[in-house]
Design a protein around this motif. Structure first.
Motif, PDB file in Angstrom:
ATOM      1  N   ARG A   1      28.353  -4.942  25.759  1.00  0.00           N
ATOM      2  CA  ARG A   1      26.975  -4.544  25.523  1.00  0.00           C
ATOM      3  C   ARG A   1      25.988  -5.397  26.313  1.00  0.00           C
ATOM      4  O   ARG A   1      24.781  -5.227  26.197  1.00  0.00           O
ATOM      5  CB  ARG A   1      26.664  -4.621  24.035  1.00  0.00           C
ATOM      6  CG  ARG A   1      27.186  -3.387  23.342  1.00  0.00           C
ATOM      7  CD  ARG A   1      27.598  -3.610  21.921  1.00  0.00           C
ATOM      8  NE  ARG A   1      28.222  -2.397  21.408  1.00  0.00           N
ATOM      9  CZ  ARG A   1      29.454  -1.986  21.720  1.00  0.00           C
ATOM     10  NH1 ARG A   1      30.190  -2.677  22.535  1.00  0.00           N
ATOM     11  NH2 ARG A   1      29.951  -0.877  21.228  1.00  0.00           N
TER      12      ARG A   1
ATOM     13  N   TYR B   1      40.691 -15.766  12.381  1.00  0.00           N
ATOM     14  CA  TYR B   1      39.241 -15.833  12.598  1.00  0.00           C
ATOM     15  C   TYR B   1      38.910 -16.539  13.909  1.00  0.00           C
ATOM     16  O   TYR B   1      38.135 -16.029  14.720  1.00  0.00           O
ATOM     17  CB  TYR B   1      38.571 -16.555  11.422  1.00  0.00           C
ATOM     18  CG  TYR B   1      37.074 -16.617  11.550  1.00  0.00           C
ATOM     19  CD1 TYR B   1      36.282 -15.546  11.147  1.00  0.00           C
ATOM     20  CD2 TYR B   1      36.444 -17.731  12.083  1.00  0.00           C
ATOM     21  CE1 TYR B   1      34.898 -15.591  11.277  1.00  0.00           C
ATOM     22  CE2 TYR B   1      35.071 -17.780  12.222  1.00  0.00           C
ATOM     23  CZ  TYR B   1      34.309 -16.717  11.815  1.00  0.00           C
ATOM     24  OH  TYR B   1      32.945 -16.764  11.949  1.00  0.00           O
TER      25      TYR B   1
ATOM     26  N   ILE C   1      26.512 -14.026  22.813  1.00  0.00           N
ATOM     27  CA  ILE C   1      26.803 -14.364  21.411  1.00  0.00           C
ATOM     28  C   ILE C   1      25.859 -15.487  21.032  1.00  0.00           C
ATOM     29  O   ILE C   1      25.799 -16.511  21.727  1.00  0.00           O
ATOM     30  CB  ILE C   1      28.263 -14.790  21.234  1.00  0.00           C
ATOM     31  CG1 ILE C   1      29.195 -13.629  21.585  1.00  0.00           C
ATOM     32  CG2 ILE C   1      28.506 -15.263  19.813  1.00  0.00           C
ATOM     33  CD1 ILE C   1      30.663 -14.020  21.570  1.00  0.00           C
TER      34      ILE C   1
ATOM     35  N   LEU D   1      39.527 -12.827  15.976  1.00  0.00           N
ATOM     36  CA  LEU D   1      38.248 -12.163  15.724  1.00  0.00           C
ATOM     37  C   LEU D   1      37.128 -12.678  16.617  1.00  0.00           C
ATOM     38  O   LEU D   1      36.287 -11.891  17.068  1.00  0.00           O
ATOM     39  CB  LEU D   1      37.873 -12.284  14.246  1.00  0.00           C
ATOM     40  CG  LEU D   1      38.826 -11.561  13.296  1.00  0.00           C
ATOM     41  CD1 LEU D   1      38.420 -11.799  11.851  1.00  0.00           C
ATOM     42  CD2 LEU D   1      38.898 -10.088  13.603  1.00  0.00           C
ATOM     43  N   ASN D   2      37.097 -13.976  16.898  1.00  0.00           N
ATOM     44  CA  ASN D   2      36.072 -14.497  17.807  1.00  0.00           C
ATOM     45  C   ASN D   2      36.210 -13.879  19.189  1.00  0.00           C
ATOM     46  O   ASN D   2      35.217 -13.541  19.827  1.00  0.00           O
ATOM     47  CB  ASN D   2      36.132 -16.022  17.894  1.00  0.00           C
ATOM     48  CG  ASN D   2      35.399 -16.689  16.753  1.00  0.00           C
ATOM     49  OD1 ASN D   2      34.482 -16.137  16.160  1.00  0.00           O
ATOM     50  ND2 ASN D   2      35.805 -17.901  16.434  1.00  0.00           N
ATOM     51  N   LYS D   3      37.435 -13.728  19.682  1.00  0.00           N
ATOM     52  CA  LYS D   3      37.664 -13.108  20.989  1.00  0.00           C
ATOM     53  C   LYS D   3      37.224 -11.654  20.965  1.00  0.00           C
ATOM     54  O   LYS D   3      36.551 -11.175  21.890  1.00  0.00           O
ATOM     55  CB  LYS D   3      39.142 -13.219  21.363  1.00  0.00           C
ATOM     56  CG  LYS D   3      39.566 -12.360  22.531  1.00  0.00           C
ATOM     57  CD  LYS D   3      39.632 -13.147  23.808  1.00  0.00           C
ATOM     58  CE  LYS D   3      40.234 -12.376  24.969  1.00  0.00           C
ATOM     59  NZ  LYS D   3      39.418 -11.364  25.556  1.00  0.00           N
ATOM     60  N   LYS D   4      37.608 -10.922  19.922  1.00  0.00           N
ATOM     61  CA  LYS D   4      37.220  -9.514  19.826  1.00  0.00           C
ATOM     62  C   LYS D   4      35.701  -9.361  19.777  1.00  0.00           C
ATOM     63  O   LYS D   4      35.143  -8.468  20.413  1.00  0.00           O
ATOM     64  CB  LYS D   4      37.862  -8.861  18.596  1.00  0.00           C
ATOM     65  CG  LYS D   4      39.337  -8.609  18.769  1.00  0.00           C
ATOM     66  CD  LYS D   4      39.905  -7.881  17.569  1.00  0.00           C
ATOM     67  CE  LYS D   4      41.382  -7.599  17.797  1.00  0.00           C
ATOM     68  NZ  LYS D   4      41.930  -6.737  16.753  1.00  0.00           N
ATOM     69  N   PHE D   5      35.042 -10.233  19.039  1.00  0.00           N
ATOM     70  CA  PHE D   5      33.592 -10.160  18.959  1.00  0.00           C
ATOM     71  C   PHE D   5      32.964 -10.486  20.312  1.00  0.00           C
ATOM     72  O   PHE D   5      32.021  -9.818  20.749  1.00  0.00           O
ATOM     73  CB  PHE D   5      33.057 -11.099  17.879  1.00  0.00           C
ATOM     74  CG  PHE D   5      31.558 -11.015  17.712  1.00  0.00           C
ATOM     75  CD1 PHE D   5      30.952  -9.831  17.306  1.00  0.00           C
ATOM     76  CD2 PHE D   5      30.759 -12.106  17.971  1.00  0.00           C
ATOM     77  CE1 PHE D   5      29.567  -9.744  17.161  1.00  0.00           C
ATOM     78  CE2 PHE D   5      29.385 -12.040  17.826  1.00  0.00           C
ATOM     79  CZ  PHE D   5      28.791 -10.857  17.416  1.00  0.00           C
ATOM     80  N   GLY D   6      33.501 -11.498  20.983  1.00  0.00           N
ATOM     81  CA  GLY D   6      32.998 -11.840  22.314  1.00  0.00           C
ATOM     82  C   GLY D   6      33.154 -10.685  23.291  1.00  0.00           C
ATOM     83  O   GLY D   6      32.233 -10.376  24.052  1.00  0.00           O
ATOM     84  N   ASP D   7      34.313 -10.022  23.254  1.00  0.00           N
ATOM     85  CA  ASP D   7      34.545  -8.857  24.107  1.00  0.00           C
ATOM     86  C   ASP D   7      33.576  -7.722  23.771  1.00  0.00           C
ATOM     87  O   ASP D   7      33.011  -7.083  24.663  1.00  0.00           O
ATOM     88  CB  ASP D   7      35.983  -8.356  23.973  1.00  0.00           C
ATOM     89  CG  ASP D   7      37.010  -9.338  24.514  1.00  0.00           C
ATOM     90  OD1 ASP D   7      36.631 -10.294  25.222  1.00  0.00           O
ATOM     91  OD2 ASP D   7      38.207  -9.146  24.205  1.00  0.00           O
ATOM     92  N   PHE D   8      33.366  -7.494  22.509  1.00  0.00           N
ATOM     93  CA  PHE D   8      32.449  -6.458  22.033  1.00  0.00           C
ATOM     94  C   PHE D   8      31.030  -6.716  22.540  1.00  0.00           C
ATOM     95  O   PHE D   8      30.380  -5.831  23.099  1.00  0.00           O
ATOM     96  CB  PHE D   8      32.481  -6.437  20.500  1.00  0.00           C
ATOM     97  CG  PHE D   8      31.469  -5.540  19.856  1.00  0.00           C
ATOM     98  CD1 PHE D   8      31.678  -4.174  19.756  1.00  0.00           C
ATOM     99  CD2 PHE D   8      30.303  -6.071  19.309  1.00  0.00           C
ATOM    100  CE1 PHE D   8      30.739  -3.352  19.146  1.00  0.00           C
ATOM    101  CE2 PHE D   8      29.371  -5.261  18.698  1.00  0.00           C
ATOM    102  CZ  PHE D   8      29.585  -3.895  18.621  1.00  0.00           C
ATOM    103  N   MET D   9      30.581  -7.957  22.377  1.00  0.00           N
ATOM    104  CA  MET D   9      29.224  -8.300  22.812  1.00  0.00           C
ATOM    105  C   MET D   9      29.107  -8.254  24.332  1.00  0.00           C
ATOM    106  O   MET D   9      28.079  -7.834  24.865  1.00  0.00           O
ATOM    107  CB  MET D   9      28.829  -9.669  22.269  1.00  0.00           C
ATOM    108  CG  MET D   9      28.696  -9.703  20.751  1.00  0.00           C
ATOM    109  SD  MET D   9      27.459  -8.564  20.098  1.00  0.00           S
ATOM    110  CE  MET D   9      25.984  -9.503  20.434  1.00  0.00           C
TER     111      MET D   9
END
Length: 75
Positions: free
Chosen positions: A67, A52, A71, A56-64
């Protein structure tokens, strides 16, 4: 620090507290024993927390970032 900065939530913080208690039992000589089932749970929790926080935090940061959105963390 991870809780205060919003990287983890209260439940993950509680997991970390329990992990620390179990680690202390296992690391220091005492009469207390850690069951095989508890040891497996502790390993599962360690893996989940690490995934987590670090994956996952890195993946979410990359995703955001793709776009163009920051975050936001609820305080």
């Amino acid at each position: 620090e991870l809780l205060d900065s919003g990287v983890i939530d209260a439940r993950l913080f509680q997991w970390s507290q329990e992990l620390q208690k179990q680690r202390n039992i296992a690391a220091h000589a005492s009469e207390q024993k850690v069951s095989s089932e508890d040891a497996h749970d502790v390993m599962d929790f360690v893996i989940a927390i690490c995934e987590y926080v670090f994956v996952l935090n890195k993946k979410f940061g990359d995703f955001m970032a793709r776009r163009g959105k920051p975050i936001t963390v609820a305080a």
